[in-house]
Design a protein around this motif. Structure first.
Motif, PDB file in Angstrom:
ATOM      1  N   MET A 184       0.824  -1.207   0.000  1.00 52.21           N
ATOM      2  CA  MET A 184       0.000   0.000   0.000  1.00 52.21           C
ATOM      3  C   MET A 184       0.859   1.258   0.000  1.00 52.21           C
ATOM      4  N   LEU A 185       1.968   1.218   0.720  1.00 49.88           N
ATOM      5  CA  LEU A 185       2.865   2.372   0.746  1.00 49.88           C
ATOM      6  C   LEU A 185       3.417   2.664  -0.647  1.00 49.88           C
ATOM      7  N   PHE A 186       3.850   1.635  -1.355  1.00 53.95           N
ATOM      8  CA  PHE A 186       4.398   1.844  -2.698  1.00 53.95           C
ATOM      9  C   PHE A 186       3.332   2.378  -3.653  1.00 53.95           C
ATOM     10  N   VAL A 187       2.089   1.938  -3.473  1.00 52.24           N
ATOM     11  CA  VAL A 187       0.997   2.482  -4.291  1.00 52.24           C
ATOM     12  C   VAL A 187       0.880   3.985  -4.046  1.00 52.24           C
ATOM     13  N   GLY A 188       0.878   4.385  -2.771  1.00 54.18           N
ATOM     14  CA  GLY A 188       0.800   5.806  -2.454  1.00 54.18           C
ATOM     15  C   GLY A 188       1.996   6.585  -2.959  1.00 54.18           C
ATOM     16  N   LEU A 189       3.197   6.006  -2.815  1.00 56.29           N
ATOM     17  CA  LEU A 189       4.409   6.704  -3.259  1.00 56.29           C
ATOM     18  C   LEU A 189       4.442   6.871  -4.774  1.00 56.29           C
ATOM     19  N   LEU A 190       3.969   5.865  -5.497  1.00 55.88           N
ATOM     20  CA  LEU A 190       3.957   5.982  -6.959  1.00 55.88           C
ATOM     21  C   LEU A 190       2.983   7.068  -7.393  1.00 55.88           C
ATOM     22  N   ALA A 191       1.819   7.118  -6.755  1.00 59.74           N
ATOM     23  CA  ALA A 191       0.862   8.181  -7.072  1.00 59.74           C
ATOM     24  C   ALA A 191       1.435   9.547  -6.702  1.00 59.74           C
ATOM     25  N   ARG A 192       2.145   9.612  -5.576  1.00 65.42           N
ATOM     26  CA  ARG A 192       2.782  10.862  -5.168  1.00 65.42           C
ATOM     27  C   ARG A 192       3.845  11.287  -6.152  1.00 65.42           C
ATOM     28  N   LEU A 193       4.633  10.336  -6.635  1.00 64.50           N
ATOM     29  CA  LEU A 193       5.716  10.646  -7.567  1.00 64.50           C
ATOM     30  C   LEU A 193       5.186  11.280  -8.842  1.00 64.50           C
ATOM     31  N   ILE A 194       4.020  10.807  -9.289  1.00 62.81           N
ATOM     32  CA  ILE A 194       3.459  11.305 -10.545  1.00 62.81           C
ATOM     33  C   ILE A 194       2.567  12.518 -10.329  1.00 62.81           C
ATOM     34  N   GLY A 195       1.772  12.493  -9.247  1.00 65.20           N
ATOM     35  CA  GLY A 195       0.758  13.531  -9.100  1.00 65.20           C
ATOM     36  C   GLY A 195       0.818  14.365  -7.853  1.00 65.20           C
ATOM     37  N   GLY A 196       1.728  14.093  -6.947  1.00 67.12           N
ATOM     38  CA  GLY A 196       1.824  14.905  -5.740  1.00 67.12           C
ATOM     39  C   GLY A 196       1.266  14.200  -4.517  1.00 67.12           C
ATOM     40  N   TRP A 197       1.424  14.862  -3.361  1.00 66.41           N
ATOM     41  CA  TRP A 197       1.068  14.239  -2.092  1.00 66.41           C
ATOM     42  C   TRP A 197      -0.425  13.996  -1.946  1.00 66.41           C
ATOM     43  N   ARG A 198      -1.257  14.869  -2.502  1.00 63.22           N
ATOM     44  CA  ARG A 198      -2.703  14.625  -2.412  1.00 63.22           C
ATOM     45  C   ARG A 198      -3.072  13.367  -3.189  1.00 63.22           C
ATOM     46  N   ALA A 199      -2.518  13.209  -4.380  1.00 63.79           N
ATOM     47  CA  ALA A 199      -2.772  11.994  -5.162  1.00 63.79           C
ATOM     48  C   ALA A 199      -2.304  10.763  -4.394  1.00 63.79           C
ATOM     49  N   GLY A 200      -1.148  10.882  -3.744  1.00 65.00           N
ATOM     50  CA  GLY A 200      -0.647   9.768  -2.954  1.00 65.00           C
ATOM     51  C   GLY A 200      -1.568   9.419  -1.803  1.00 65.00           C
ATOM     52  N   SER A 201      -2.115  10.434  -1.147  1.00 68.69           N
ATOM     53  CA  SER A 201      -3.030  10.204  -0.023  1.00 68.69           C
ATOM     54  C   SER A 201      -4.312   9.526  -0.493  1.00 68.69           C
ATOM     55  N   ILE A 202      -4.830   9.979  -1.628  1.00 70.93           N
ATOM     56  CA  ILE A 202      -6.031   9.343  -2.186  1.00 70.93           C
ATOM     57  C   ILE A 202      -5.741   7.887  -2.538  1.00 70.93           C
ATOM     58  N   ALA A 203      -4.558   7.638  -3.093  1.00 70.31           N
ATOM     59  CA  ALA A 203      -4.187   6.267  -3.456  1.00 70.31           C
ATOM     60  C   ALA A 203      -4.128   5.364  -2.228  1.00 70.31           C
ATOM     61  N   LEU A 204      -3.616   5.882  -1.115  1.00 70.83           N
ATOM     62  CA  LEU A 204      -3.563   5.083   0.113  1.00 70.83           C
ATOM     63  C   LEU A 204      -4.965   4.693   0.571  1.00 70.83           C
ATOM     64  N   LEU A 205      -5.903   5.638   0.497  1.00 65.79           N
ATOM     65  CA  LEU A 205      -7.277   5.323   0.884  1.00 65.79           C
ATOM     66  C   LEU A 205      -7.893   4.292  -0.045  1.00 65.79           C
ATOM     67  N   LEU A 206      -7.673   4.445  -1.344  1.00 58.95           N
ATOM     68  CA  LEU A 206      -8.265   3.538  -2.322  1.00 58.95           C
ATOM     69  C   LEU A 206      -7.726   2.115  -2.179  1.00 58.95           C
ATOM     70  N   ILE A 207      -6.437   1.981  -1.932  1.00 56.35           N
ATOM     71  CA  ILE A 207      -5.857   0.641  -1.848  1.00 56.35           C
ATOM     72  C   ILE A 207      -6.199  -0.015  -0.514  1.00 56.35           C
ATOM     73  N   PHE A 208      -6.211   0.767   0.577  1.00 57.44           N
ATOM     74  CA  PHE A 208      -6.527   0.185   1.885  1.00 57.44           C
ATOM     75  C   PHE A 208      -7.980  -0.287   1.931  1.00 57.44           C
ATOM     76  N   PHE A 209      -8.866   0.481   1.328  1.00 58.30           N
ATOM     77  CA  PHE A 209     -10.276   0.096   1.328  1.00 58.30           C
ATOM     78  C   PHE A 209     -10.671  -0.647   0.053  1.00 58.30           C
ATOM     79  N   SER A 210      -9.711  -1.313  -0.548  1.00 61.07           N
ATOM     80  CA  SER A 210     -10.003  -2.335  -1.556  1.00 61.07           C
ATOM     81  C   SER A 210     -10.063  -3.657  -0.799  1.00 61.07           C
ATOM     82  N   PRO A 211     -11.266  -4.126  -0.439  1.00 61.83           N
ATOM     83  CA  PRO A 211     -11.377  -5.254   0.498  1.00 61.83           C
ATOM     84  C   PRO A 211     -10.651  -6.517   0.050  1.00 61.83           C
ATOM     85  N   TYR A 212     -10.581  -6.750  -1.233  1.00 66.00           N
ATOM     86  CA  TYR A 212      -9.912  -7.961  -1.707  1.00 66.00           C
ATOM     87  C   TYR A 212      -8.425  -7.920  -1.366  1.00 66.00           C
TER      88      TYR A 212
END
Length: 736
Positions: free
Chosen positions: A126-154
């Motif tokens: 999950m951290l790498f998902v957030g960091l990759l989103a941050r690298l491309i789109g900034g810290w807000r994108a990274g934060s959104i990515a963390l929420l999306l991946i953590f609350f992907s129940p599968y």
């Protein structure tokens, strides 16, 4: 004359000047990102403490980790791992690591250690998902990515106890993250980035040989990147030749590090590098074939529809993720080199799915084998939501759009809270949630609920006087995990194995079953759960596991009497059993079999119809009924029963064999040959039986044995082609 100054190639990334407010906003979102990441690293290990064991852990993953531990501790002298078949196509680096920690802690609850470690690796995913989103789109994108991946129940549910697919996905997205860093640092990627990239690619291969795909991914993305930053006429200019040399040196260094790490973590490859090729082939085509519930049918995993994986990803992932990804497809062009990053992210998601469809790969157990493809879809989704926010200047609109991803995640968030630790069972609204998926798709296929069921039995089971020994026998199809949870209670309990369909034939006092391997039609009938169910484990109101209690053993003793030839006594006992549990499949089958042995065909059909009323596709019931109807010369009705089996189980060879015999009796040679071809496709060893039947049928029709032999040759060619032996089929076709 002064020398012309050599121009340095421009980086593809430009950094526009930011205002003070934009800088403050980025700093604020950076703090949000750190807080979310810290919460994930705290929450996941704690949540994993409630998890049950996955279906593979007790059976072979933990035992294999012991072999690998012995190999590494003996510095390669103990090669017991070579006898472990699964090691031929897996590196098992994570399993070996778990055993080192278990030994270091001297942990008796070794599955808890495995689950905590699994959860930590899931947090890194999950951290790498957030960091990759941050690298491309900034810290807000990274934060959104963390929420999306953590609350992907599968993903969340598998993070507790899937020591193969979660580590593979974590290292894979980590490698993609450093590929992106390599590109961001163009034209001068740092050696630190190259080393980290090499380590992660090597670690990924050390989990599964599919990690080798990261190397061509790396080459492809860097090549496309290079082609975008330069005009075609500049690709091999003098100044760019220096850049190419530097890039190639660093790229080959990263690959070299990856291969070195791979050999260390993968003993089978170290033993003989040629094993890498065979292992990759084995990993691409799993040899294990099981029956899977999909769209309300039991289907063999090598015969699933091409869209199996795609549909499961669609109905088991939060709709918020797809909404953000769709937004990203339309907004990526508005940002610096947005199309390039969209290509990278969507390629990593789409290509593995395409490859599985293209190669007709044998996959099963949901889409866990493709967990590694999902993270880049989440990154794309986060970038989509972030880009939507950036399109507006109004403060309140921006706030509303910032909250939007969280609102769209409401359904999976509520599900995850209510149904912990069974998050991986989640289905979204497209499937009607878990209630809509019940009987149509597999729910607890990884047997997570055996822990809760075992704990319930330990706390609530009482002797009834029917016990054969001083201990209470607890039967289950999922014996290894149940044995683990009963390991401290062997003075009171004796775990034992039984199959769901044969449970009435075995001796047990309580039984634990997850709703896997059960007929979808039976699950949705009024006969489920059985009358002797004493406890159900439910998710969203539907059972994922049931616990049965034996209050009568007439079924068990009736089966014994039947096998000993005491048919009248057996009938009395078996019929008595049905007064307690009317839906006992094995009991009904035994009664019908006795009536068939006594040539009481009407009575056999009467009881078989009771079973077929709530389980119309039951193969044994249909086959026995066809026997009874055939004895009564009701050939067309017998064919109807056989056709039910033929339509739903291409691996059953007995039904087409009986059907072929009926067609031969009726003189229908074309349908006879069609059924024989179906039989031989299911069981190629029955050639002699098929040929003899054809010769007899052709003789009865006034034709020569040579005609039968020629027809059989034609059938056999079709069978070879159906089984994939195209060269042999071609050779036989070319023979005169």
């Amino acid at each position: 004359m002064a020398k012309k100054q050599q121009q340095t190639p421009k980086s593809i990334e430009t950094k526009p000047t930011k205002t003070f407010l934009e800088i403050e906003e980025e700093n604020w979102w950076k703090r949000v990102f750190i807080a979310l990441a810290a919460a994930i690293f705290l929450a996941l290990p704690l949540m994993s403490l409630d998890a049950g064991n996955s279906g593979d852990e007790d059976y072979w993953q933990h035992p294999h980790s012991i072999h690998l531990f012995n190999y590494f501790m003996s510095l390669g002298r103990d090669t017991g791992f070579i006898n472990e078949k699964e090691l031929e196509y897996s590196g098992w680096a994570f399993d070996a690591a778990t055993m080192f920690v278990i030994k270091a802690l001297n942990a008796e609850n070794y599955m808890t250690v495995r689950h905590v470690m699994n959860a930590i690796v899931g947090a890194f995913l999950m951290l790498f998902v957030g960091l990759l989103a941050r690298l491309i789109g900034g810290w807000r994108a990274g934060s959104i990515a963390l929420l999306l991946i953590f609350f992907s129940p599968y993903i969340l549910g598998h993070s507790f106890n899937n020591p193969k697919d979660i580590p593979f996905a974590a290292f894979s997205i980590g490698a993609i993250y450093y590929i992106a860093w390599f590109i961001k640092e163009f034209p001068n990627p740092s050696w630190k980035t190259c080393i980290k990239l090499g380590l992660l690619i090597g670690a990924t291969i050390g989990i599964r040989p599919g990690g080798f795909l990261l190397i061509p991914y790396f080459g492809l993305f860097v090549m496309v990147y290079y082609m975008i930053v330069n005009k075609p006429k500049e690709y091999f200019s003098k100044s760019n030749q220096l850049v190419l040399k530097k890039i190639l040196i660093r790229a080959f260094a990263a690959v070299g590090i990856a291969l070195a790490v791979m050999f260390i973590l993968w003993p089978y490859a170290m033993k003989d590098p040629r094993n890498i090729v065979s292992s990759f082939q084995l990993a691409s085509q799993f040899t294990t074939v099981i029956r899977v519930v999909f769209e309300g049918q039991m289907i063999w995993s090598d015969n699933l529809p091409w869209y199996y994986i795609s549909k499961l990803i669609l109905i088991k992932s939060p709709l918020a993720v797809f909404a953000g990804a769709i937004i990203y497809l339309f907004t990526a062009r508005k940002f610096e080199k947005g199309y390039f990053w969209m290509f990278v992210l969507m390629f990593c998601f789409v290509f593995p799915i395409f490859w599985i469809i293209y190669t007709s790969a044998n996959v099963y157990g949901g889409w866990r084998h493709l967990l590694f493809a999902y993270p880049t879809l989440v990154v794309a989704s986060a970038l989509g939501f972030n880009s939507l926010i950036l399109l507006f200047k109004n403060k309140y609109v921006k706030i509303a759009l910032t909250v939007l991803p969280l609102l769209l995640l409401a359904n999976p968030i509520i599900f995850s809270i209510k149904n912990h630790p069974y998050q991986y069972i989640y289905f979204n609204r497209l499937a009607g949630g878990v209630p809509g998926a019940f009987g149509r798709f597999e729910l607890d296929y990884y047997y997570h609920s055996t822990r809760e069921a075992s704990e319930w039995v330990i706390a609530n089971a009482r002797k009834t006087g029917l016990e054969a020994t001083d201990r209470i026998r607890v039967a289950t199809w999922h014996l290894p995990s149940v044995q683990y949870f009963f390991r401290h209670h062997t003075d009171r309990f004796e775990p034992t194995f039984t199959r769901w369909s044969q449970r009435g034939n075995d001796d047990w006092d309580y039984a634990i079953f997850t709703v896997i391997g059960m007929s979808p039609q039976m699950l949705k009938s009024d006969m489920f759960p059985p009358a002797n169910t004493v406890h159900q484990i439910k998710v969203s109101g539907v059972p994922i596991a049931i616990i049965l209690k034996r209050t009568d053993k007439s079924d068990y003793f009736g089966n014994i009497q039947m096998r000993e030839g005491n048919l009248d006594s057996a009938l009395a006992l078996l019929k008595n059993s049905l007064t307690f549990v009317p839906s006992g499949e094995s009991v009904i089958i035994n009664i019908a079999e006795i009536y068939l042995m006594q040539n009481q065909n009407d009575s056999a059909i009467l009881y078989l119809n009771k079973l077929l009323a709530f389980d119309p596709r039951n193969e044994i019931a249909n086959f026995f009924k066809a026997h009874a109807l055939l004895r009564q010369n009701r050939l067309n009705e017998a064919q109807q029963c056989l056709q039910v089996i033929i339509n739903h189980n291409p691996r059953n060879d007995n039904a087409p064999w009986m059907s072929a015999q009926i067609h031969a009796q009726q003189g229908n040679l074309i349908l006879m040959e069609r059924m024989l071809e179906r039989m031989l496709t299911a069981n190629a060893n029955r050639q002699e039986e098929a040929l003899n039947l054809m010769r007899q049928a052709y003789q009865n029709a006034g034709m020569s044995p040579n005609d039968a032999d020629m027809a059989f040759r034609r059938i056999w060619i079709n069978v070879l082609e159906a089984l994939g032996f195209t060269a042999e089929a071609r050779q036989l076709r070319n023979q005169r």
